[in-house]
Design an enzyme around this catalytic site. Structure first.
Site: not given
Ligand code: ADP
Length: 719
Positions: A200, A301
């Site tokens: 990403e 959930r």
């Molecule tokens: P997980 O499932 O491990 O919690 P997420 O995809 O929900 O992972 O992402 C967790 C956190 O990581 C997000 O809340 C954000 O802070 C950061 N994050 C995720 N994707 C991005 C991105 N593309 N750019 C910047 N920060 C990101």
């Protein structure tokens, strides 16, 4: 509606579900591991069944055992809480096969959202905006590298099966691609058994905004508005709030735009839910930048942070879950929902923020929560006397406040945090207080980089207090009272209770009576002289000059101390040879120095104190810059240097082999404790001669994990 449900979880969420079940007249069945026999959720439930040993995979994740208990207990449905089996489609299916209702979405919806990559592919087809990137099936290095280059820098390599911030690597330049992919892949494989990656664009200062949705089995789907979860550490949420502060972003000046954005996100979230045939409570997570928002993932959930939504909507989301699972329609339609006021949740963790948020284990020797009421709510899974063990999540409680507006909510948060009293484990209370007091937080300037950006102000361990006469007077007076009580008790059992020697009122044959007490706070040792007066008051000679304590009283609510005419409220907790004075939620430790005790080292007690001191000193020097991932260097450092476990943990991965030559800073071993991974790195260059523990071994604090060839010690002392 159900008569009886089983809660396949522990801690605060199990207690949370039990509370709603009780309110609705539904009997609750708890399950527990051997480590949780006396846990709060066990005490709260109508019945509690053991399901196995402490490690989660043998108890809270043991599907067959849990289903068997549900059948024997006659539970008609199972609430999985969050974590553990909550997003396990196999468990949902096993429930169905056993004729038990799984209180959650259909297995198909869980599966569809289980992989971030396939969820994104699905969302793309449903027309939901995605962060620019790659989520294809091809996983060869060339494809992933090409995707990173196309997305541009910085890019984020993410584990498709990821959760809890694991398996993520930021790539800022071409040279880092290879390591990032290998690192994320390794971590994903070991943590999730699935090394599928996606790429990403890495957004620099985004906000994490998520939409709570609810769907019933009849096609009704509503959005229960958004939560802002931008205050994070290591990609994990620390503070969440609803609604999102000023959803109008800079540059978005159109009046009403906030409502427009909220609507757009809510509609996108409902589209996501519809696309997977969703039923029940779910959260669609977006990452937002300016007026753009992108789908990140859907959590199938109830979320940890659901209480903020409950506070602003006045609803009980667990009740909604139960109703929907029992086949009812959604209790309210979209046009019957509205936002009232502002709610903020702070997660209180047993961890040390100054040490890279290392989990802290121990017994909650003292736990006093803020006063709760309509504006302050606490969801806790532990009581005073309970232990925070290395087996489970280190969360102690969630503090939720609800104000008329955000300003009031922030004030309530700060006030409630100042009332929290915890002794026995390190906590993040200082960090939470610092966030609540930060001017950028007050004006709602939030993004996911908040804690890192303000690390200096937020994470520097708060020391000091040594010059505050109130704290020292409180410690001295508490100790003085203890000595009096002890002497009085001794006198009562002695042959002559009326002997003047038995009266502990600092009585002296000649002249003014006094008692000297020696206390050590931080690095300073001070003798405090107490002169009791006939009327119950005392004069105290402190380093900064005398003060007069007109009255002091310790009660259930704490100590009320009138010092030089001013009334102060604090708390003194006696623990492990020290007095911990708590004021405004902050702990100040005063060690008791016994002038008659033999010099340190000659007696077990003082040895322990000395060791505590060394540990504290080491911690302090580490917190001045070094990261905690270096682990400790073993006691045997002079003969055979070893890398030791800093806390009890499970060995998640061993990254090196015996005989390997490693460089200082090289990652050697990954430990996992309380769902947090920590990588221990080589403290110096050297050769590894032994790795006593393999993957999955449970190790004690201080266990020697990596032994280096003798002779490396010289390098340690040079380092
Ligand atoms: P997980 O499932 O491990 O919690 P997420 O995809 O929900 O992972 O992402 C967790 C956190 O990581 C997000 O809340 C954000 O802070 C950061 N994050 C995720 N994707 C991005 C991105 N593309 N750019 C910047 N920060 C990101």
């Amino acid at each position: 509606m159900f008569q009886k449900i089983l809660i396949a979880n522990r801690g605060e969420i199990a207690c949370r579900v039990i509370a709603t079940a009780r309110r609705l007249g539904i009997a609750s069945v708890a399950i527990h591991s051997e480590a949780d026999k006396e846990a709060l959720h066990v005490a709260r439930a109508d019945e509690a069944w053991p399901v196995g040993p402490a490690p989660a995979r043998e108890s809270y994740l043991a599907i067959e055992k849990i289903i068997a208990v549900a059948k024997r207990a006659g539970a008609e449905a199972i609430h999985p809480g969050y974590g553990f089996l909550a997003e396990n489609a196999g468990f949902a299916e096993a429930c169905a096969e056993a004729g038990i209702v799984f209180i959650g979405p259909p297995p198909g919806a869980i599966r569809a959202m289980g992989s971030k990559a396939s969820a994104k592919a699905l969302m793309e087809r449903a027309g939901v905006p995605l962060v620019p990137g790659y989520h294809g099936a091809a996983q060869d290095f060339a494809t992933l590298r090409e995707a990173v280059e196309r997305v541009g820098y910085p890019a984020l390599v993410k584990a498709s099966a990821g959760g809890g911030g694991k398996g993520m690597r930021i790539v800022t330049r071409a040279e880092e691609i290879e390591d990032a992919i290998a690192g994320a892949r390794g971590e994903a494989r070991s943590a999730f058994g699935d090394d599928h990656l996606l790429i990403e664009k890495y957004l620099l200062a985004p906000r994490h905004i998520e939409i709570q949705i609810f769907a019933d089995a009849y096609g009704h789907i509503v959005s229960l508005f958004e939560r802002d979860c931008s205050i994070q550490r290591r990609y994990q949420k620390v503070i969440e709030e609803a609604p999102a502060p000023g959803m109008t972003a800079p540059g978005m000046t159109t009046p009403g735009m906030t409502e427009v954005l909220r609507q757009a996100m809510g509609e996108a979230a409902c589209r996501v839910a519809r696309a997977v045939g969703y039923v029940g409570a779910g959260t669609v997570e977006f990452i937002a930048e300016g007026e753009d928002f992108y789908f990140m993932e859907m959590n199938t959930r109830l979320q940890v942070e659901h209480p903020v939504t409950e506070m602003i909507t006045g609803l009980d989301l667990v009740e909604w879950q139960l109703r929907v699972a029992a086949g009812e329609t959604l209790p309210l339609a979209a046009d019957q929902l509205s936002i009232c006021g502002h709610a903020i949740e702070a997660r209180i963790y047993a961890e040390d923020p100054a040490q890279d948020f290392r989990p802290s284990i121990g017994t909650l020797v003292h736990l006093r929560e803020p006063r709760t009421g309509s504006q302050v709510r606490i969801d806790a899974g532990v009581r005073q006397g309970d232990a925070i063990t290395p087996y489970y999540d280190p969360m102690i409680a969630k503090l939720i406040v609800h104000g008329k507006d955000r300003g009031e909510a922030v004030r309530l948060l700060a006030a409630a945090l100042a009332q929290y009293e915890i002794v026995g484990v390190e906590t993040n209370l200082g960090l939470l207080r610092a966030i609540a007091a930060h001017p950028d937080f007050a004006c709602g300037k939030l993004d996911t980089g908040f804690i890192t950006r303000h690390a200096e102000a937020l994470l520097t361990p708060q020391v000091g207090g040594e010059d505050d006469p109130v704290l020292r007077a409180a410690a001295a007076l508490a100790l003085f009272a203890d000595i009096r009580a002890e002497t009085a008790a001794g006198a009562a059992s002695s042959s002559d209770p009326f002997s003047p020697w038995a009266i502990a009122d600092a009585w002296r044959m000649n002249g003014e009576g006094y008692q000297d007490l020696i206390l050590r706070h931080e690095d300073r040792t001070e003798t405090l002289r107490i002169h009791p007066e006939r009327n119950g008051a005392c004069r105290l000679d402190l380093a900064g000059g005398p003060v007069r304590a007109e009255a002091w009283e310790e009660a259930e609510s704490g100590m009320a101390l009138r010092l030089d005419g001013v009334l102060h409220r604090l708390r003194v907790v006696r623990h492990a040879g020290a007095l911990i004075v708590i004021r405004n939620g902050r702990n100040h430790v005063f060690r008791i120095v016994d002038p008659l005790a033999p010099p340190a080292g000659e007696e077990a007690g003082s040895e322990r104190l000395e060791r505590d001191d060394r540990r504290r000193d080491r911690r302090r020097s580490e917190s001045r810059g070094k990261t905690m991932t270096e682990g400790g260097i073993g006691e045997r450092e002079r003969s055979r240097p070893a890398l030791v476990a800093p806390i009890p943990a499970r060995v998640a991965r061993v990254l090196v082999r015996v005989g390997a030559q490693v460089r200082k800073g090289e990652a050697l071993i990954v430990l996992e404790a309380m769902k947090t991974e920590m990588t221990l790195v080589a403290p110096f260059d050297g050769e590894i001669v032994s790795l006593p523990y393999g993957v999955d071994a449970m190790v004690e604090e201080g266990a020697e994990l990596v032994l280096f060839a003798a002779g490396e010690a010289a390098q340690i002392s040079r380092a």
